[in-house]
Every structure is written in C-alpha cells, then in structure tokens.
Scaffold this motif. Structure first.
Motif, PDB file in Angstrom:
ATOM      1  N   TYR A 158      -9.570 -19.212   4.043  1.00 27.49           N
ATOM      2  CA  TYR A 158     -10.452 -18.700   2.735  1.00 27.49           C
ATOM      3  C   TYR A 158     -11.390 -17.639   3.229  1.00 27.49           C
ATOM      4  N   CYS A 186       0.438 -26.984   3.602  1.00 27.60           N
ATOM      5  CA  CYS A 186      -0.514 -25.785   3.123  1.00 27.60           C
ATOM      6  C   CYS A 186      -1.972 -26.244   3.237  1.00 27.60           C
ATOM      7  N   TYR A 187      -2.292 -25.356   4.182  1.00 26.48           N
ATOM      8  CA  TYR A 187      -3.719 -25.256   4.758  1.00 26.48           C
ATOM      9  C   TYR A 187      -4.379 -23.904   4.753  1.00 26.48           C
ATOM     10  N   SER A 189      -5.506 -26.295   1.156  1.00 25.53           N
ATOM     11  CA  SER A 189      -4.643 -26.874   0.195  1.00 25.53           C
ATOM     12  C   SER A 189      -5.068 -25.682  -1.099  1.00 25.53           C
ATOM     13  N   GLY A 190      -6.253 -25.277  -1.301  1.00 25.08           N
ATOM     14  CA  GLY A 190      -6.434 -24.212  -2.201  1.00 25.08           C
ATOM     15  C   GLY A 190      -5.778 -23.252  -2.337  1.00 25.08           C
ATOM     16  N   HIS A 191      -4.862 -22.940  -1.359  1.00 27.34           N
ATOM     17  CA  HIS A 191      -4.164 -21.440  -1.188  1.00 27.34           C
ATOM     18  C   HIS A 191      -2.854 -21.785  -1.317  1.00 27.34           C
ATOM     19  N   HIS A 192      -2.452 -22.742  -2.084  1.00 22.46           N
ATOM     20  CA  HIS A 192      -0.838 -23.041  -2.398  1.00 22.46           C
ATOM     21  C   HIS A 192      -0.074 -21.942  -3.292  1.00 22.46           C
TER      22      HIS A 192
END
Length: 376
Positions: A158, A186-187, A189-192
């Motif tokens: 982020y 995916c870490y 997770s908001g950046h999938h």
C-alpha cells in the motif's frame, strides 16, 4: 529453496561451494562436506563452529524431508508462474552482486521478461502510510519513467509502492512487483486487481516458493532484491524508522544510485528522505528527468537544466541594464543624475535612454526620465 530461509548466506555459500545437486545430497544425508566446513572456518563468516553448522543442517534436513519440489513446480505451472534460476536466459545477472545472499531462484508470474525488463529499471519505495503528496508524486514519477522506457520496480505494498506501480501501468514500459510471499499469495489482499494488471503488463516476482506467506523478516530480506534488480533507488517518502530506508541501505551497500525526494519539513513521512539527503547518502531529485539523468547513461539521459522565465530585459547589454536600473520609477531624473547613478558617462547614458524609450522601458517627464508603467 524449501530447505533454507530466503537470503540465507550459509546456504548460498554451500551451493557455491558444492553445486546445487551436491548441496541437496549433503543435506539429505546430514553430512557436512569437509571442504565446506574448512572454508567456513578459514574465512570466519557465518557460523564457524561445527556444532552450529550441524544444527543448521538438521533444520535444513527436516524441511527438505517434507518438501515436494515436483508439487511446487506443478503449482507454479498451474497458477502461471515459472521458476527462473541462475544461468537461465531470463536470470538478471545484476543479482550476482548480492554474493552469497543471491537468491537460489525466482518465481516469476507475468508477461514480461525479467532480465530484459530490469536492464533499464528504477526502484521506487516509500511509506505505506503515505501522504496525499507522496502518492501524487509517486504516481507522476511512475508515469514519466514508464513513458521514457524505464521499468519501475517496487514492492507491491500500500502507499508509495502501489502508487508507483499504478503510474507505471499508464506508460509503455513494464513494472515489476517483488513480493515477500509466494506469487500465488495476494498480499496485501486489497491489491488483487493491481497484481492482475501488473502480471498482464509486467511481472510479479518472489524467491519464496508457492504457498509461503509473508513475515516481517521476509519483507526486510525482500528489500535487497528491489535494490539489486535496479540501477538506482528513489525513496519517495520515509519516516525515520521505515522499511524504505532498509532498501536504501541495500542500494548503498551494492554501490547503486540512491535518490530521495524532498517533502515538507513538517511531515513525519519525509524525515527519512531529508536525513538521507543531509547525510549525503542520497541525491536530491525533484523531477523524473533528474532521476533518469542520475541512473542513465552519461551523455544520453541528460536532464534539461531548470531555468527561470526569460524576460525581455535579459537581452539588454550591460551598460543599458545599468542605465535602466538607475532610472527612478516615480518622479523623474535628469540624464546626468542617471549617468552618475548608473556608473556610465553622459554620452552613454543619453544613447541608452533613447534606446530604452524606443523599446518602451522609459519615458520622458517634466523632471527628466522615469520608468514607463507596464514596461516589458
């Protein structure tokens, strides 16, 4: 790669000394190669006592017992990732600068060729808790670098990382995200969706096998890859304790270029950048062009010098400028007074005043000469 932790220099020395195949066999048998033990003692690096080496070998042996390399390769193939190892055509040779901490291999998931993409690359790192200023500038730099043909390498986190990747996706060059977990994880997770876009146009890279989750230690160890893959690193925002400063330290130790972006002196997120600049560890850059000039080829990537606006009076010769500076803005002054104030003779003053009047700089008044209002 399953037996040892990422970046383990002892495993790196074992593989360099024995070769990968012999190293695996030694770990399976639990037998320490005598020449390797002798080398550890001779050079006095890492664990030099035989007991410590035995404990490390036992840990590697236990991990290797439950490892399934064939399953890892099948998982990578199924998820779209490929294993790139030293000596293969896609291996970035600049990673060899890491010495014994060089990764044993890299899992690469994406359309871009990793080696080719990193030939002209810049790492951009910074705070996760980035300010609006930092996010805006990181995105702008990402766009400009990508449009200029430079690959942006970052950590996919982020804040600054994500902004740099998103900006780079706007341009033509690929972008590389180096993860601290398996490429199938995916870490954050908001950046999938961001990782999906990066795989389409660039690549997601990790030295962690499939299924491995991130830890704090893996993030810090991962940072050496970000620095080593790139010609230089730009720290956009960093607090006084920041993982971005860890990446900066790796860049310095590798002899790579290091740049930092200045920010408001009231912002805690810029303290780290200002310290890098003040300690002369980093070069202050304010535009993408300045960054490209720093990391680019001498003579080919020169930034255009920053200059102020060109004013009409810049074209005046020295005597004329001196006369113009001596003309008052109010009231008026005679030619003799102007000549004395400007440090020129009367003939020169009269000549210059005539030219300045014709150009609209000065005008006649009952008391002599004064500056014309709205002069050019």
């Amino acid at each position: 790669m399953r037996a040892a932790d990422v970046g383990d220099p002892v495993m790196g020395r074992l593989v360099r000394s024995q070769g990968p195949g012999a190293a695996v066999e030694a770990i399976r048998k639990g037998a320490l190669p005598e020449d390797f033990v002798a080398g550890e003692r001779l050079h006095d690096h890492g664990p030099t006592r035989v007991a410590e080496l035995h404990r490390r070998f036992q840990a590697w042996h236990a991990r290797l017992e439950i490892a399934d390399p064939a399953a890892d390769l099948e998982t990578g193939h199924r998820t779209g990732a490929r294993l790139v190892i030293p000596g293969s055509t896609e291996w970035p040779t600049q990673l060899d600068a890491l010495g014994h901490s060089r990764p044993l291999g890299l899992w690469v998931h994406g359309s871009a060729d990793l080696r080719f993409s990193c030939l002209r690359s810049v790492a951009m790192v910074g705070a996760r808790a980035a300010t609006a200023y930092g996010v805006h500038v990181a995105a702008e730099f990402g766009v400009a670098l990508s449009e200029a043909g430079w690959t942006v390498v970052s950590g996919g986190a982020y804040g600054i990382d994500g902004a740099a990747h998103r900006g780079a996706l706007v341009g033509d060059a690929p972008t590389i995200a180096v993860l601290a977990c398996g490429t199938d994880i995916c870490y954050p997770s908001g950046h999938h969706e961001l990782f999906a876009a990066i795989r389409e146009k660039g690549a997601v890279v990790s030295e962690c096998p499939p299924g491995v989750h991130p830890t704090r230690a893996r993030f810090l160890i991962r940072n050496r890859l970000i620095a080593a893959l790139s010609r230089g690193t730009l720290v956009v925002e960093a607090a006084i304790r920041s993982g971005a400063l860890n990446t900066a330290g790796h860049a310095v130790s590798l002899g790579r270029y290091l740049a930092a972006l200045p920010g408001p002196i009231t912002s805690e997120m810029s303290i780290g950048c200002h310290k890098l600049i003040r300690d002369r560890n980093a070069v202050c850059v304010t535009t993408p062009e300045e960054l490209i000039e720093l990391v680019g080829l001498i003579g080919d990537d020169i930034a255009v010098p920053v200059r102020g606006p060109v004013l009409p009076r810049d074209a005046l010769n020295e005597p004329t400028r001196r006369v113009l500076d001596a003309v008052p803005s109010r009231g008026g002054a005679g030619p003799a007074s102007i000549a004395v104030s400007g440090g020129v003779d009367l003939t020169t003053a009269l000549s210059c005043l005539g030219g300045l009047a014709a150009a609209g700089y000065v005008e006649r008044v009952p008391k002599g000469w004064r500056l014309r209002r709205g002069q050019p």
